[in-house]
Design a protein around this motif. Structure first.
Motif, PDB file in Angstrom:
ATOM      1  N   GLU A  52       0.821  -1.222   0.000  1.00  6.60           N
ATOM      2  CA  GLU A  52       0.000   0.000   0.000  1.00  6.60           C
ATOM      3  C   GLU A  52       0.849   1.263   0.000  1.00  6.60           C
ATOM      4  O   GLU A  52       0.326   2.370   0.035  1.00  6.60           O
ATOM      5  CB  GLU A  52      -0.921  -0.011   1.229  1.00  6.60           C
ATOM      6  CG  GLU A  52      -1.912  -1.157   1.208  1.00  6.60           C
ATOM      7  CD  GLU A  52      -2.803  -1.166   2.449  1.00  6.60           C
ATOM      8  OE1 GLU A  52      -2.333  -0.695   3.503  1.00  6.60           O
ATOM      9  OE2 GLU A  52      -3.940  -1.628   2.342  1.00  6.60           O
ATOM     10  N   ASP A  77       0.088   1.233  -6.940  1.00  6.24           N
ATOM     11  CA  ASP A  77      -0.018   2.410  -7.806  1.00  6.24           C
ATOM     12  C   ASP A  77       1.116   2.363  -8.824  1.00  6.24           C
ATOM     13  O   ASP A  77       2.265   2.042  -8.472  1.00  6.24           O
ATOM     14  CB  ASP A  77       0.083   3.700  -6.983  1.00  6.24           C
ATOM     15  CG  ASP A  77      -1.262   4.094  -6.370  1.00  6.24           C
ATOM     16  OD1 ASP A  77      -2.230   3.307  -6.504  1.00  6.24           O
ATOM     17  OD2 ASP A  77      -1.350   5.179  -5.766  1.00  6.24           O
ATOM     18  N   ALA A 106      -4.265  10.867  -8.049  1.00  4.85           N
ATOM     19  CA  ALA A 106      -2.830  10.953  -7.740  1.00  4.85           C
ATOM     20  C   ALA A 106      -2.298   9.623  -7.224  1.00  4.85           C
ATOM     21  O   ALA A 106      -2.971   8.897  -6.485  1.00  4.85           O
ATOM     22  CB  ALA A 106      -2.588  12.057  -6.715  1.00  4.85           C
ATOM     23  N   LEU A 107      -1.062   9.308  -7.610  1.00  2.16           N
ATOM     24  CA  LEU A 107      -0.392   8.094  -7.127  1.00  2.16           C
ATOM     25  C   LEU A 107       0.234   8.404  -5.771  1.00  2.16           C
ATOM     26  O   LEU A 107       1.259   9.073  -5.688  1.00  2.16           O
ATOM     27  CB  LEU A 107       0.695   7.658  -8.117  1.00  2.16           C
ATOM     28  CG  LEU A 107       0.286   7.462  -9.569  1.00  2.16           C
ATOM     29  CD1 LEU A 107       1.475   6.956 -10.386  1.00  2.16           C
ATOM     30  CD2 LEU A 107      -0.889   6.502  -9.698  1.00  2.16           C
ATOM     31  N   ARG A 108      -0.403   7.924  -4.717  1.00  4.68           N
ATOM     32  CA  ARG A 108       0.109   8.169  -3.356  1.00  4.68           C
ATOM     33  C   ARG A 108       0.323   6.855  -2.608  1.00  4.68           C
ATOM     34  O   ARG A 108       0.614   6.858  -1.420  1.00  4.68           O
ATOM     35  CB  ARG A 108      -0.869   9.036  -2.558  1.00  4.68           C
ATOM     36  CG  ARG A 108      -1.371  10.303  -3.246  1.00  4.68           C
ATOM     37  CD  ARG A 108      -0.342  11.379  -3.348  1.00  4.68           C
ATOM     38  NE  ARG A 108       0.106  11.879  -2.072  1.00  4.68           N
ATOM     39  CZ  ARG A 108       1.073  12.794  -1.935  1.00  4.68           C
ATOM     40  NH1 ARG A 108       1.662  13.287  -3.016  1.00  4.68           N
ATOM     41  NH2 ARG A 108       1.457  13.205  -0.749  1.00  4.68           N
ATOM     42  N   GLY A 109       0.137   5.725  -3.291  1.00  2.00           N
ATOM     43  CA  GLY A 109       0.160   4.420  -2.625  1.00  2.00           C
ATOM     44  C   GLY A 109      -1.274   3.935  -2.450  1.00  2.00           C
ATOM     45  O   GLY A 109      -2.146   4.688  -2.025  1.00  2.00           O
ATOM     46  N   ALA A 110      -1.504   2.648  -2.788  1.00  2.00           N
ATOM     47  CA  ALA A 110      -2.876   2.108  -2.818  1.00  2.00           C
ATOM     48  C   ALA A 110      -3.321   1.658  -1.432  1.00  2.00           C
ATOM     49  O   ALA A 110      -3.589   0.480  -1.199  1.00  2.00           O
ATOM     50  CB  ALA A 110      -2.957   0.964  -3.827  1.00  2.00           C
ATOM     51  N   LYS A 111      -3.366   2.603  -0.509  1.00  2.00           N
ATOM     52  CA  LYS A 111      -3.767   2.282   0.862  1.00  2.00           C
ATOM     53  C   LYS A 111      -5.282   2.463   0.979  1.00  2.00           C
ATOM     54  O   LYS A 111      -5.813   3.536   0.710  1.00  2.00           O
ATOM     55  CB  LYS A 111      -3.047   3.204   1.846  1.00  2.00           C
ATOM     56  CG  LYS A 111      -3.288   2.854   3.303  1.00  2.00           C
ATOM     57  CD  LYS A 111      -2.280   3.570   4.200  1.00  2.00           C
ATOM     58  CE  LYS A 111      -2.611   3.413   5.668  1.00  2.00           C
ATOM     59  NZ  LYS A 111      -2.669   1.990   6.090  1.00  2.00           N
ATOM     60  N   ASP A 112      -5.958   1.381   1.387  1.00  2.00           N
ATOM     61  CA  ASP A 112      -7.418   1.390   1.595  1.00  2.00           C
ATOM     62  C   ASP A 112      -8.177   1.838   0.351  1.00  2.00           C
ATOM     63  O   ASP A 112      -9.215   2.493   0.445  1.00  2.00           O
ATOM     64  CB  ASP A 112      -7.788   2.310   2.777  1.00  2.00           C
ATOM     65  CG  ASP A 112      -7.081   1.884   4.053  1.00  2.00           C
ATOM     66  OD1 ASP A 112      -6.894   0.669   4.240  1.00  2.00           O
ATOM     67  OD2 ASP A 112      -6.701   2.773   4.844  1.00  2.00           O
ATOM     68  N   ARG A 113      -7.652   1.538  -0.792  1.00  2.00           N
ATOM     69  CA  ARG A 113      -8.357   1.828  -2.041  1.00  2.00           C
ATOM     70  C   ARG A 113      -7.766   0.963  -3.144  1.00  2.00           C
ATOM     71  O   ARG A 113      -6.722   0.339  -2.971  1.00  2.00           O
ATOM     72  CB  ARG A 113      -8.248   3.309  -2.410  1.00  2.00           C
ATOM     73  CG  ARG A 113      -6.820   3.791  -2.645  1.00  2.00           C
ATOM     74  CD  ARG A 113      -6.801   5.078  -3.471  1.00  2.00           C
ATOM     75  NE  ARG A 113      -5.488   5.704  -3.546  1.00  2.00           N
ATOM     76  CZ  ARG A 113      -4.482   5.302  -4.322  1.00  2.00           C
ATOM     77  NH1 ARG A 113      -4.597   4.213  -5.078  1.00  2.00           N
ATOM     78  NH2 ARG A 113      -3.339   5.958  -4.335  1.00  2.00           N
ATOM     79  N   ARG A 117      -5.746   0.209  -6.554  1.00  2.00           N
ATOM     80  CA  ARG A 117      -4.539   0.838  -7.112  1.00  2.00           C
ATOM     81  C   ARG A 117      -4.925   1.778  -8.250  1.00  2.00           C
ATOM     82  O   ARG A 117      -5.964   1.607  -8.898  1.00  2.00           O
ATOM     83  CB  ARG A 117      -3.595  -0.246  -7.624  1.00  2.00           C
ATOM     84  CG  ARG A 117      -4.007  -0.800  -8.968  1.00  2.00           C
ATOM     85  CD  ARG A 117      -3.424  -2.159  -9.226  1.00  2.00           C
ATOM     86  NE  ARG A 117      -4.119  -2.788 -10.342  1.00  2.00           N
ATOM     87  CZ  ARG A 117      -3.588  -2.894 -11.571  1.00  2.00           C
ATOM     88  NH1 ARG A 117      -2.393  -2.449 -11.825  1.00  2.00           N
ATOM     89  NH2 ARG A 117      -4.273  -3.461 -12.535  1.00  2.00           N
ATOM     90  N   ARG A 118      -4.072   2.750  -8.489  1.00  2.00           N
ATOM     91  CA  ARG A 118      -4.285   3.692  -9.592  1.00  2.00           C
ATOM     92  C   ARG A 118      -3.157   3.568 -10.600  1.00  2.00           C
ATOM     93  O   ARG A 118      -2.009   3.301 -10.226  1.00  2.00           O
ATOM     94  CB  ARG A 118      -4.332   5.131  -9.065  1.00  2.00           C
ATOM     95  CG  ARG A 118      -5.528   5.410  -8.174  1.00  2.00           C
ATOM     96  CD  ARG A 118      -5.398   6.773  -7.512  1.00  2.00           C
ATOM     97  NE  ARG A 118      -6.533   7.024  -6.624  1.00  2.00           N
ATOM     98  CZ  ARG A 118      -6.525   7.944  -5.668  1.00  2.00           C
ATOM     99  NH1 ARG A 118      -5.452   8.713  -5.486  1.00  2.00           N
ATOM    100  NH2 ARG A 118      -7.583   8.122  -4.895  1.00  2.00           N
TER     101      ARG A 118
END
Lengths: 274, 384
Positions: free
Chosen positions: A50, A71, B198-205, B207-208
């Motif tokens: 994450e 991401d 925005a790519l901020r890390g796929a935390k609790d969502r 992935r982008r």
């Protein structure tokens, strides 16, 4: 017929959470998918899914962002270390890795990788060396072996014309900002395991803020080498490793505690630089 | 707020800092280097913001690309040859539809050219800032104050449309000092204010993914149609220009940036001489204020386009006025800044000639000295 009660079994093998459940576009027998899996396992084991951002290259791995469940973005050809620098600098607490082939990193992107290393960017670079441009159909790369036939060196790589193969791990290892630079291979199980360990160390180096970490992975390209998957793996051992010796090219003192076992350059597999 | 004396390049940098820019990536090149130097000096005073000198403009623009993908306000600056190197990355940024702001302090070209003020990048900026179908928003200030105001607003504009915004100035504006009122400092974006792409890390969502790659032809066509509809929206909403004494003008000058500033002096002296001369100064070069030009062309007798190049914007003017009025061109090249008197002489010639008659003067090789190119000339037709 008896029903199998899964509760009685341990799961010993499953898709890492850091990989998506899609079929890859890689050719049969190509080891890109295997290297992806190693990265996915490492991301899971480190618990950073994450928090991780993947920068895909131009080349065979151009769709890498489709396969990692993190991401992701896609850089212009060779520019992944610069793009990753932009991402990492504005989010220093995230884990950023590039996944680049030998055309991308060792030809058009030499400037970007050298200066990312020079600045000691806290990035992890997975550099996949398969001795040719795979995506465009097997042209000569800086890593193509002497005499190797490709579509753009149809009479074999001619040293008089284009010089000797470029050894990237050795080159990057001379740059102080690159604190962990190793070469591994995935042509057999023992080496796959060593590759995974190195990838894990490389991510840990980044997480510890110790500078650039790069794992060069010798990888097979049966399609463009015109070989069966088996003989391609054998060719890594017979032809590539003598030119690209496996081993640790730079392990900075601060990195040493992160590595379980050092593999001095030129000693593994008993080969010397060709 | 009090006026302070600011050098153009430094004023632009300070305006970006006050607009909440979080990252700057650049490479030294005259005549924009003071902008990079100002950022190198000032950004370390703002914890959490990033200054980094790249190894090339190629790397700088890709660092911008990465930071833009992370959803932060990001700036780069360069001058003409450096912009050429950036066009690869700018095309990717446009194709990925992430916001970024770029400053081009133009110098003389082609090639290494020189370091004098020029407007030779008009085509490159408005028509061809990289491969594929896209236009950045291009804003051309004519004073240091205007450069400050446009830069301050450029980030919101870039974010609204997820596009590249270019502040297109030249060495004169970058290097001169003028009194400026600085806008108030805004705080940087909070994590909650980050864009939902925005790519901020796929935390609790989920992935982008941010990419400009669409392998399927229909898919890429759909993406392009979306891009074009966005550009059409920009054309409707983001036109900017300034008019000086156009109400009763018989001769309309059209000029941007430094040339526009010089032409506003020409308007004053012409009026004192009893000549009905006006000026339209496009501020947004893309989108171009073509509708307003068409309206003015209906009621003026002559149009004179003045540029510090071989005739670039003049093609857009001709397209906009669609033959409603004769369009003449006066240009100086190589970093030569036209003097008001030279331009006044061109106006004198125009008003002493019947409209649309057309004539040639000056050296046969074109623009070196006081050359007016009439509407039908090959050069003004874009066939050079």
């Amino acid at each position: 017929m008896t029903l199998i009660d899964l509760a009685n079994y341990d799961v010993v093998y499953r898709r890492p959470e850091a990989l998506t459940n899609v079929q890859t576009h890689y050719c049969p027998g190509c080891t890109h998918g295997l290297i992806h899996r190693l990265i996915g396992e490492v991301i899971d084991e480190l618990g950073i899914r994450e928090n991780t951002i993947c920068v895909a290259p131009v080349g065979c791995a151009v769709f890498a962002y489709n396969y990692f469940n993190v991401d992701g973005c896609e850089a212009p050809h060779g520019r992944a270390p610069a793009m990753a620098t932009g991402i990492k600098r504005v989010m220093p607490d995230r884990v950023v890795f590039t996944y680049q082939g030998d055309g991308d990193l060792a030809a058009i992107g030499t400037n970007e990788i050298i200066h990312a290393a020079g600045r000691g960017e806290d990035l992890t670079v997975i550099f996949v060396n398969n001795a040719n441009y795979g995506m465009t159909g097997g042209q000569m790369a800086p890593t193509t072996l002497v005499g190797q036939v490709t579509t753009s060196s149809p009479y074999g790589r001619d040293v008089e014309l284009v010089g000797m193969p470029m050894r990237v791990a050795e080159l990057i290892s001379t740059i102080p900002g690159a604190s962990y630079v190793v070469r591994r291979s995935v042509h057999n199980v023992a080496n796959i395991n060593k590759t995974k360990a190195a990838i894990k160390t490389a991510f840990q180096v980044q997480m510890a803020g110790l500078g650039l970490s790069m794992v060069e992975v010798l990888s097979s390209c049966p399609t463009n080498w015109h070989m069966t998957p088996d003989s391609a793996l054998q060719w890594i051992e017979d032809a590539m490793i003598p030119v690209y010796p496996l081993g640790d090219y730079r392990v900075a003192d601060a990195v040493e505690p992160l590595t379980k076992r050092r593999q001095p350059a030129h000693q593994q597999n008993g080969v010397t630089g060709g | 707020m009090a006026k302070e004396l600011w050098k153009g390049n430094e004023a632009i940098a300070e305006a970006a800092l006050r607009a909440g820019v979080e990252a700057y990536f650049g490479y030294p090149i005259t005549p924009q280097t003071e902008l990079l130097e100002y950022m190198a000096r000032e950004i370390p005073k703002y914890p959490g913001r990033v200054f980094l000198q790249a190894e090339s403009e190629l790397a700088a623009v890709n660092m911008v690309y990465g930071a833009a993908c992370a959803g932060v306000r990001v700036l780069s600056s360069s001058s003409s040859p450096g912009i050429s190197l950036m066009t690869e990355g700018l095309s990717y940024i446009a194709g990925t539809e992430v916001p970024a702001v770029l400053v081009d302090i133009m110098r003389g070209g082609p090639g290494l050219g020189n370091i004098m003020p020029s407007q030779g990048d008009y085509f490159q900026m408005t028509k061809s800032l990289g491969h594929g179908d896209f236009h950045p928003i291009v804003l051309a200030p004519s004073t240091v104050q205007e450069a400050v105001d446009l830069t301050y607003g450029a980030f919101e504009l870039a974010e609204t449309y997820r596009t590249v915004v270019v502040i297109l100035a030249d060495g004169a504006i970058g290097q001169m000092m003028e009194p400026v009122v600085m806008p108030p400092a805004r705080p940087v974006m909070t994590e909650e204010e980050r864009a939902d792409w925005a790519l901020r890390g796929a935390k609790d969502r989920e992935r982008r993914i941010l990419t400009s790659l669409h392998m399927n032809a229909e898919g890429l066509e759909r993406m392009n149609l979306g891009l074009q509809s966005k550009l059409a929206r920009i054309q409707r909403n983001e036109l900017r220009w300034q008019e000086t004494m156009t109400d009763d003008a018989e001769v309309l000058m059209v000029a941007f940036g430094t040339a526009g500033r010089i032409c506003s002096s020409v308007v004053q002296s012409a009026r004192r001489a009893g000549l009905k001369v006006g000026l339209l100064r496009p501020i947004s070069l893309w989108p171009f204020p073509e509708q307003r030009l068409l309206e003015l062309a209906e009621r003026v007798q002559q149009i004179l386009v003045v540029e510090m190049n071989a005739g670039q914007m003049v093609l857009d003017v001709k397209a906009a006025v669609a033959g409603r009025a004769p369009v003449h061109f006066y240009g100086r090249l190589g970093g030569v800044v036209p003097l008001p008197d030279e331009i006044s002489q061109q106006i004198d010639k125009l008003v002493s000639q019947p409209a649309g008659a057309g004539y040639k003067t000056g050296a046969s090789n074109g623009f070196g000295h006081a050359t007016v190119v009439p509407a039908g000339d090959a050069r003004a037709e874009g066939r050079i």
